[in-house]
Design a protein around this motif. Structure first.
Motif, PDB file in Angstrom:
ATOM      1  N   ALA A 190       0.834  -1.202   0.000  1.00 12.76           N
ATOM      2  CA  ALA A 190       0.000   0.000   0.000  1.00 12.76           C
ATOM      3  C   ALA A 190       0.866   1.248   0.000  1.00 12.76           C
ATOM      4  O   ALA A 190       1.819   1.356   0.786  1.00 12.76           O
ATOM      5  CB  ALA A 190      -0.925   0.011   1.222  1.00 12.76           C
ATOM      6  N   GLU A 191       0.554   2.152  -0.903  1.00 14.33           N
ATOM      7  CA  GLU A 191       1.207   3.462  -0.924  1.00 14.33           C
ATOM      8  C   GLU A 191       0.333   4.442  -0.149  1.00 14.33           C
ATOM      9  O   GLU A 191      -0.862   4.573  -0.437  1.00 14.33           O
ATOM     10  CB  GLU A 191       1.396   3.933  -2.364  1.00 14.33           C
ATOM     11  CG  GLU A 191       2.261   3.008  -3.209  1.00 14.33           C
ATOM     12  CD  GLU A 191       2.299   3.404  -4.672  1.00 14.33           C
ATOM     13  OE1 GLU A 191       1.572   4.375  -5.031  1.00 14.33           O
ATOM     14  OE2 GLU A 191       3.021   2.766  -5.454  1.00 14.33           O
ATOM     15  N   VAL A 192       0.919   5.116   0.840  1.00  6.03           N
ATOM     16  CA  VAL A 192       0.146   6.036   1.664  1.00  6.03           C
ATOM     17  C   VAL A 192       0.880   7.359   1.789  1.00  6.03           C
ATOM     18  O   VAL A 192       2.103   7.433   1.641  1.00  6.03           O
ATOM     19  CB  VAL A 192      -0.116   5.457   3.077  1.00  6.03           C
ATOM     20  CG1 VAL A 192      -0.978   4.213   3.002  1.00  6.03           C
ATOM     21  CG2 VAL A 192       1.201   5.152   3.799  1.00  6.03           C
ATOM     22  N   GLU A 193       0.100   8.395   2.062  1.00  6.87           N
ATOM     23  CA  GLU A 193       0.645   9.725   2.354  1.00  6.87           C
ATOM     24  C   GLU A 193       0.033  10.191   3.660  1.00  6.87           C
ATOM     25  O   GLU A 193      -1.188  10.276   3.791  1.00  6.87           O
ATOM     26  CB  GLU A 193       0.323  10.701   1.224  1.00  6.87           C
ATOM     27  CG  GLU A 193       0.894  12.089   1.438  1.00  6.87           C
ATOM     28  CD  GLU A 193       0.537  13.044   0.304  1.00  6.87           C
ATOM     29  OE1 GLU A 193      -0.425  13.837   0.481  1.00  6.87           O
ATOM     30  OE2 GLU A 193       1.197  12.966  -0.746  1.00  6.87           O
ATOM     31  N   PRO A 238       4.205  16.357   3.829  1.00  7.13           N
ATOM     32  CA  PRO A 238       3.605  15.068   4.186  1.00  7.13           C
ATOM     33  C   PRO A 238       4.608  13.928   4.017  1.00  7.13           C
ATOM     34  O   PRO A 238       5.535  14.011   3.214  1.00  7.13           O
ATOM     35  CB  PRO A 238       2.433  14.935   3.213  1.00  7.13           C
ATOM     36  CG  PRO A 238       2.799  15.812   2.059  1.00  7.13           C
ATOM     37  CD  PRO A 238       3.578  16.954   2.632  1.00  7.13           C
ATOM     38  N   LEU A 239       4.400  12.878   4.781  1.00  7.01           N
ATOM     39  CA  LEU A 239       5.258  11.703   4.718  1.00  7.01           C
ATOM     40  C   LEU A 239       4.698  10.736   3.687  1.00  7.01           C
ATOM     41  O   LEU A 239       3.559  10.294   3.799  1.00  7.01           O
ATOM     42  CB  LEU A 239       5.341  11.027   6.094  1.00  7.01           C
ATOM     43  CG  LEU A 239       6.068   9.677   6.146  1.00  7.01           C
ATOM     44  CD1 LEU A 239       7.539   9.849   5.779  1.00  7.01           C
ATOM     45  CD2 LEU A 239       5.928   9.045   7.525  1.00  7.01           C
ATOM     46  N   GLU A 240       5.500  10.421   2.688  1.00  4.98           N
ATOM     47  CA  GLU A 240       5.115   9.455   1.670  1.00  4.98           C
ATOM     48  C   GLU A 240       5.859   8.156   1.927  1.00  4.98           C
ATOM     49  O   GLU A 240       7.081   8.159   2.132  1.00  4.98           O
ATOM     50  CB  GLU A 240       5.443   9.978   0.270  1.00  4.98           C
ATOM     51  CG  GLU A 240       4.733  11.279  -0.082  1.00  4.98           C
ATOM     52  CD  GLU A 240       5.153  11.814  -1.430  1.00  4.98           C
ATOM     53  OE1 GLU A 240       5.952  11.129  -2.123  1.00  4.98           O
ATOM     54  OE2 GLU A 240       4.710  12.904  -1.808  1.00  4.98           O
ATOM     55  N   ALA A 241       5.124   7.054   1.910  1.00  2.00           N
ATOM     56  CA  ALA A 241       5.750   5.769   2.213  1.00  2.00           C
ATOM     57  C   ALA A 241       4.996   4.642   1.526  1.00  2.00           C
ATOM     58  O   ALA A 241       3.824   4.784   1.166  1.00  2.00           O
ATOM     59  CB  ALA A 241       5.793   5.536   3.723  1.00  2.00           C
ATOM     60  N   GLY A 299       9.674  10.206  -1.683  1.00  4.36           N
ATOM     61  CA  GLY A 299       9.600  11.656  -1.717  1.00  4.36           C
ATOM     62  C   GLY A 299      10.835  12.286  -1.101  1.00  4.36           C
ATOM     63  O   GLY A 299      11.971  11.903  -1.400  1.00  4.36           O
ATOM     64  N   ASN A 300      10.634  13.255  -0.185  1.00  2.00           N
ATOM     65  CA  ASN A 300      11.745  13.979   0.431  1.00  2.00           C
ATOM     66  C   ASN A 300      12.578  13.110   1.362  1.00  2.00           C
ATOM     67  O   ASN A 300      13.706  13.477   1.713  1.00  2.00           O
ATOM     68  CB  ASN A 300      11.211  15.191   1.215  1.00  2.00           C
ATOM     69  CG  ASN A 300      10.552  16.216   0.320  1.00  2.00           C
ATOM     70  OD1 ASN A 300      10.962  16.395  -0.834  1.00  2.00           O
ATOM     71  ND2 ASN A 300       9.531  16.893   0.823  1.00  2.00           N
TER      72      ASN A 300
END
Length: 280
Positions: free
Chosen positions: A183-186, A195-198, A227-228
């Protein structure tokens, strides 16, 4: 099609408006270049045959595009392809089911049952390879509860913490029996932080029970930031000991595969969830 040899047509063979040799016949088609093929017969005559051109069906959804070829034959096969297209059209605009209304749930259920009925009972005992690959979740009836855990405990969307669900996949390896939910979540963060993207990967092992029931057993969760924070290496989230695990989350689950072909799969969860996947 049985054939002793296949040759690409030579430009010289058809140039200058010359007629093909007597042993050959030319069948024009709207498809690509003709192919010279040998066909078994008493006189060993050769004929040009061209594969029938099939149109590409594309269904756009909130999570991308789904495409597949129309059937080569008519009859039952064509009817199944039409039912597949109807199901994909019904669920493609529901954002995995997160925005599904009661009426949407009923339409998806009806379309899925029609396809399941037309496809007949699923028997994976001799065709387990049909599960092989990476599948993208197109719809889950459980997501209408606004929880990323569906009917099980999970992160609430848009209530306690701002979580945006991205793509969801299942990666199945029928040889190693690996079954990964990805699952890709933000996750939102207070200003001025981004925001944290993981991407979270829940690794399981699976086994086939009977002809179409799959049992999965949880092993570990791995998180990879993007992301960052993409430079952070993947890390594992410790698994709770069984004595601390709530009864609603035993670490195992099962579901039935009620329809599967080369590009679409329907499953029914142990708590009644309807899920529709397309090959990624």
């Amino acid at each position: 099609m049985a054939a002793s040899s296949t040759f690409s047509s030579s430009p010289a063979l058809l140039s200058n408006n010359r007629t093909p040799p007597p042993c050959c016949t030319f069948r024009p088609s709207i498809s690509s270049s003709p192919v010279l093929m040998a066909t078994p017969s008493s006189s060993s005559r050769l004929s040009f045959t061209v594969p029938e051109k099939r149109s590409l069906v594309v269904v756009k959804s909130t999570v991308g595009e789904v495409s597949f070829r129309e059937p080569e034959t008519s009859g039952d096969k064509e009817g199944i392809e039409s039912l597949k297209l109807k199901l994909l059209s019904v669920v493609s605009g529901l954002n995995r089911g997160l925005v599904a209304s009661v009426e949407d749930l009923e339409r998806a259920e009806t379309a899925a049952k029609l396809l399941e009925s037309a496809g007949g009972p699923v028997d994976l005992t001799e065709s387990i390879d049909k599960l092989q690959g990476k599948w993208r979740l197109l719809y889950s009836s459980a997501f209408s509860s606004r929880s990323l855990g569906g009917s099980r405990p999970g992160l609430p969307t848009g209530r306690l913490i701002p979580v945006t669900l991205g793509q969801v996949f299942q990666r199945i390896d029928v040889f190693s029996k690996d079954f990964d939910n990805i699952a890709e979540v933000e996750i939102g963060a207070p200003w001025p932080f981004p925001p944290l993207e993981a991407t979270a990967t829940l690794a399981h092992k699976f086994e086939l029970l009977g002809t179409c029931k799959i049992k999965i057993t949880f092993e570990k969760t791995t998180v990879k930031t993007s992301g960052n924070l993409a430079q952070i290496p993947p890390f594992e989230i410790p698994r709770l000991p069984d004595s601390f695990r709530p009864p609603s989350n035993p670490g195992t689950g099962d579901f039935e595969v009620t329809y599967v072909d080369e590009n679409v799969r329907i499953t029914r969860g142990d708590r009644g969830e309807l899920r529709v996947f397309v090959i990624a």
